[in-house]
Design an enzyme around this catalytic site. Sequence first.
Site, PDB file in Angstrom:
ATOM      1  CG  ASP A 149      -0.261  -0.172   2.522  1.00  0.00           C
ATOM      2  OD1 ASP A 149       0.555  -1.099   2.632  1.00  0.00           O
ATOM      3  OD2 ASP A 149      -0.533   0.614   3.453  1.00  0.00           O
ATOM      4  CD  GLU A 192       3.997   1.093   6.934  1.00  0.00           C
ATOM      5  OE1 GLU A 192       4.762   1.552   7.788  1.00  0.00           O
ATOM      6  OE2 GLU A 192       3.574   1.757   5.963  1.00  0.00           O
TER       7      GLU A 192
END
Length: 249
Positions: free
Chosen positions: A77, A134
């Site tokens: 991400d 994250e």
Amino acid sequence: MSEIEARLVDLLKDLILVRSTDDNPEGLRHAVRLIRSHIEDIPGIRVENHESHGLPSFVALPASVEYADVLLVAHTDVVEGPSEHFYPRVDAGRLFGRGAGDMKGQIAILVTLMRDILTQNPDAPLGLMITTDEESGGENGVGYLLDKKGYRCNLAIIPDSGRLNEIVVVEKGLINGRIVSRGRSGHSSRPWNADNAVHRLMENLMGVRTHFQKLADESTEEHWYPTLSANILHTENHTHNLIPDMASF
């Protein structure tokens, strides 16, 4: 460009093209599928797929080992950005694009490393953990895989410290919190009849900020002290001429 450099660059370009932001679930899934496709054909590899609250992840291990002695950990991400940031470009020998340094470039290296090591030594106790949350806290990625699925290792390598020339062996923890201020609603033309919750919140925020700034002033090490970041300000009020009775950050 060597063969291995070409492989790294091609994979990184493909990953940057994927808009893997937290508001694009299909982009997150696509990034995971892309990485998985580069390791699934390693002889003897075992890929264990997981999902928590719609966020995919996987752990790849040699079929002969239960847990990895050394675990390579990375996330797909990235922070949201303009559309042009998701088109990779090479300039003066450097590759630019959203996530190139955090941390799709590292993923390309880890995938190549995983493939090369396990191709030469299929029983090497080396694993790869890929997550997709994250940037939004990690609860449904690493947190879920450790707390709910029980993954363990003796050494985790996470090339995501933000430092190019140092190995970081400790890091600050994270506490998410919320401060709520309550007041009394009223019309904005008569603020003396109300108690503006936003004003109260700003006073509270500055008080907390002053406390953390003192910690920074007392520290002798750059950034290695408790810090504060107020990222989301909220009020239920959506009317310009109404003073809110509740605000939070």
